[in-house]
Design a protein around this motif. Sequence first.
Motif, PDB file in Angstrom:
ATOM      1  N   LYS A  47      13.272   1.398   2.785  1.00 33.39           N
ATOM      2  CA  LYS A  47      12.129   0.490   2.610  1.00 33.39           C
ATOM      3  C   LYS A  47      11.701   0.435   1.143  1.00 33.39           C
ATOM      4  N   ILE A  48      11.743   1.569   0.464  1.00 31.27           N
ATOM      5  CA  ILE A  48      11.398   1.597  -0.958  1.00 31.27           C
ATOM      6  C   ILE A  48      12.375   0.748  -1.762  1.00 31.27           C
ATOM      7  N   LEU A  49      13.670   0.869  -1.459  1.00 28.03           N
ATOM      8  CA  LEU A  49      14.683   0.086  -2.172  1.00 28.03           C
ATOM      9  C   LEU A  49      14.495  -1.409  -1.935  1.00 28.03           C
ATOM     10  N   VAL A  50      14.160  -1.781  -0.694  1.00 26.98           N
ATOM     11  CA  VAL A  50      13.901  -3.199  -0.391  1.00 26.98           C
ATOM     12  C   VAL A  50      12.675  -3.686  -1.157  1.00 26.98           C
ATOM     13  N   ASP A  51      11.627  -2.857  -1.217  1.00 27.59           N
ATOM     14  CA  ASP A  51      10.412  -3.241  -1.936  1.00 27.59           C
ATOM     15  C   ASP A  51      10.687  -3.453  -3.423  1.00 27.59           C
ATOM     16  N   ILE A  52      11.528  -2.572  -3.992  1.00 31.73           N
ATOM     17  CA  ILE A  52      11.869  -2.719  -5.409  1.00 31.73           C
ATOM     18  C   ILE A  52      12.652  -4.012  -5.642  1.00 31.73           C
ATOM     19  N   THR A  54      12.631  -6.784  -3.761  1.00 34.91           N
ATOM     20  CA  THR A  54      11.854  -7.997  -3.467  1.00 34.91           C
ATOM     21  C   THR A  54      10.536  -8.055  -4.240  1.00 34.91           C
ATOM     22  N   HIS A  55      10.223  -6.981  -4.978  1.00 32.28           N
ATOM     23  CA  HIS A  55       8.967  -6.902  -5.736  1.00 32.28           C
ATOM     24  C   HIS A  55       7.762  -7.065  -4.812  1.00 32.28           C
ATOM     25  N   SER A  56       7.877  -6.503  -3.626  1.00 33.66           N
ATOM     26  CA  SER A  56       6.775  -6.558  -2.666  1.00 33.66           C
ATOM     27  C   SER A  56       6.612  -5.196  -2.013  1.00 33.66           C
ATOM     28  N   ARG A  57       5.370  -4.740  -1.937  1.00 32.14           N
ATOM     29  CA  ARG A  57       5.094  -3.439  -1.328  1.00 32.14           C
ATOM     30  C   ARG A  57       4.346  -3.567  -0.009  1.00 32.14           C
ATOM     31  N   ALA A  58       4.324  -4.772   0.543  1.00 26.60           N
ATOM     32  CA  ALA A  58       3.595  -5.010   1.800  1.00 26.60           C
ATOM     33  C   ALA A  58       4.406  -4.515   2.989  1.00 26.60           C
ATOM     34  N   ILE A  59       3.677  -4.083   4.019  1.00 28.39           N
ATOM     35  CA  ILE A  59       4.305  -3.667   5.270  1.00 28.39           C
ATOM     36  C   ILE A  59       3.394  -4.117   6.409  1.00 28.39           C
ATOM     37  N   SER A  60       3.986  -4.561   7.487  1.00 29.25           N
ATOM     38  CA  SER A  60       3.190  -5.069   8.607  1.00 29.25           C
ATOM     39  C   SER A  60       2.500  -3.921   9.335  1.00 29.25           C
ATOM     40  N   TYR A  61       1.528  -4.270  10.143  1.00 28.47           N
ATOM     41  CA  TYR A  61       0.789  -3.289  10.944  1.00 28.47           C
ATOM     42  C   TYR A  61       1.737  -2.538  11.879  1.00 28.47           C
ATOM     43  N   VAL A  62       2.563  -3.297  12.593  1.00 31.89           N
ATOM     44  CA  VAL A  62       3.529  -2.685  13.518  1.00 31.89           C
ATOM     45  C   VAL A  62       4.567  -1.890  12.754  1.00 31.89           C
ATOM     46  N   GLY A  63       5.009  -2.447  11.604  1.00 25.34           N
ATOM     47  CA  GLY A  63       6.006  -1.746  10.799  1.00 25.34           C
ATOM     48  C   GLY A  63       5.490  -0.425  10.278  1.00 25.34           C
ATOM     49  N   GLN A 138      -4.914  -4.505   6.462  1.00 21.96           N
ATOM     50  CA  GLN A 138      -4.873  -5.164   5.162  1.00 21.96           C
ATOM     51  C   GLN A 138      -5.544  -4.329   4.081  1.00 21.96           C
ATOM     52  N   LEU A 139      -5.374  -3.023   4.153  1.00 19.84           N
ATOM     53  CA  LEU A 139      -5.854  -2.128   3.113  1.00 19.84           C
ATOM     54  C   LEU A 139      -4.663  -1.525   2.379  1.00 19.84           C
ATOM     55  N   GLU A 140      -4.941  -0.947   1.233  1.00 13.18           N
ATOM     56  CA  GLU A 140      -3.874  -0.371   0.409  1.00 13.18           C
ATOM     57  C   GLU A 140      -3.736   1.117   0.695  1.00 13.18           C
ATOM     58  N   ILE A 141      -2.502   1.541   0.950  1.00 16.45           N
ATOM     59  CA  ILE A 141      -2.206   2.957   1.174  1.00 16.45           C
ATOM     60  C   ILE A 141      -1.767   3.555  -0.155  1.00 16.45           C
ATOM     61  N   PRO A 142      -2.421   4.606  -0.640  1.00 22.51           N
ATOM     62  CA  PRO A 142      -2.082   5.183  -1.940  1.00 22.51           C
ATOM     63  C   PRO A 142      -0.821   6.052  -1.873  1.00 22.51           C
ATOM     64  N   SER A 143       0.258   5.492  -1.369  1.00 18.18           N
ATOM     65  CA  SER A 143       1.539   6.184  -1.281  1.00 18.18           C
ATOM     66  C   SER A 143       2.625   5.129  -1.203  1.00 18.18           C
ATOM     67  N   PHE A 144       3.898   5.560  -1.302  1.00 20.07           N
ATOM     68  CA  PHE A 144       4.993   4.601  -1.276  1.00 20.07           C
ATOM     69  C   PHE A 144       5.521   4.378   0.141  1.00 20.07           C
ATOM     70  N   PHE A 145       4.890   4.983   1.139  1.00 19.82           N
ATOM     71  CA  PHE A 145       5.230   4.735   2.534  1.00 19.82           C
ATOM     72  C   PHE A 145       3.997   5.048   3.373  1.00 19.82           C
ATOM     73  N   CYS A 146       4.086   4.796   4.668  1.00 14.83           N
ATOM     74  CA  CYS A 146       2.945   5.027   5.555  1.00 14.83           C
ATOM     75  C   CYS A 146       2.814   6.514   5.869  1.00 14.83           C
ATOM     76  N   ASP A 147       2.336   7.249   4.890  1.00 10.01           N
ATOM     77  CA  ASP A 147       2.125   8.684   5.049  1.00 10.01           C
ATOM     78  C   ASP A 147       1.003   8.905   6.054  1.00 10.01           C
ATOM     79  N   PRO A 148       1.245   9.679   7.118  1.00  9.69           N
ATOM     80  CA  PRO A 148       0.215   9.873   8.152  1.00  9.69           C
ATOM     81  C   PRO A 148      -1.114  10.364   7.607  1.00  9.69           C
ATOM     82  N   SER A 149      -1.077  11.304   6.666  1.00 10.18           N
ATOM     83  CA  SER A 149      -2.323  11.823   6.115  1.00 10.18           C
ATOM     84  C   SER A 149      -3.095  10.751   5.365  1.00 10.18           C
ATOM     85  N   GLN A 150      -2.375   9.847   4.690  1.00 10.23           N
ATOM     86  CA  GLN A 150      -3.033   8.771   3.954  1.00 10.23           C
ATOM     87  C   GLN A 150      -3.550   7.688   4.902  1.00 10.23           C
TER      88      GLN A 150
END
Length: 280
Positions: A47-52, A54-63, A138-150
């Motif tokens: 997912k990080i490689l795809v984001d780099i 596509t220059h997009s860091r968005a991820i869906s709710y389900v994703g 639609q909030l920003e997660i301060p990490s490069f993936f959906c870290d559970p703690s974040q």
Amino acid sequence: MYLITVLGNLLIILAVTSDPLLHTPMYFFLSNLSLADIGFTSTTVPKILVDIHTHSRAISYVGCLTQMSIFLIFCCMDVLLLSLMAYDRFVAICHPLNYPLIMNRLLCVSLHLLSFVASTLEGQLHVWMVLQMTDFKQLEIPSFFCDPSQVLDLSCEHTFTSNLFKYIIGTIYHFLPVLGILFSYYKIICSVLTVSSSSGKYKAFSTRGSHLSVVGLFFGTAFGVYFESAVSHSPKGSAVFSAMYTVVTPLLNLFIYSLRNRDLKNALRRLYKPGADTSR
């Protein structure tokens, strides 16, 4: 690094499954740890490689929920498999005569299946907890993936509940396995110290060094993420620790086990060159 991690761990799995000399409980758990490491890092890095790209860091709710759930399953599998490996070494050193009877194939498979069920339960508990919070879309997660703690920290209305949940789950799935590992190695050290031969002591401690290195590396960075999230709330610090235990740790595990384990190195040589002399 990602390709090295995946291909290297696949090579370990292939070496263990193809070499009859490695069909033991220790290498059964090691091959499953390699499989968990592949899933662990594959949950985030692609997912990080795809984001780099596509220059997009968005991820869906389900994703986000899916990534978090799968990530937790493999993360918990790593924790429980490291605990099982410590228990295996405890039985091998402290009860050598009963080792084949205790660590039989049925028990090893049952323990592995139990760890998978427990890991899946942890993942689903986190998802259920997040689903109770409907105010973080639609909030920003301060990490490069959906870290559970974040993700759990995103809720403003359920701060106490989310922190209590994290501490309870952390105690059950992380603190208790660490206590089990520490107890196993306490008994191992006490048993080894009774050996009169200095060479025997050195051999016993050297063969446990790789496992202890992996345990320290994994739990050190994992606890760093949760303490950083709970105490300082520093996005940069959490991201650094997250990168360490999701990307760097699986790669280092590969080198630690492959370079410090003579049996595994011999198996890799036989895999590369069948019939080669590996007695040295």
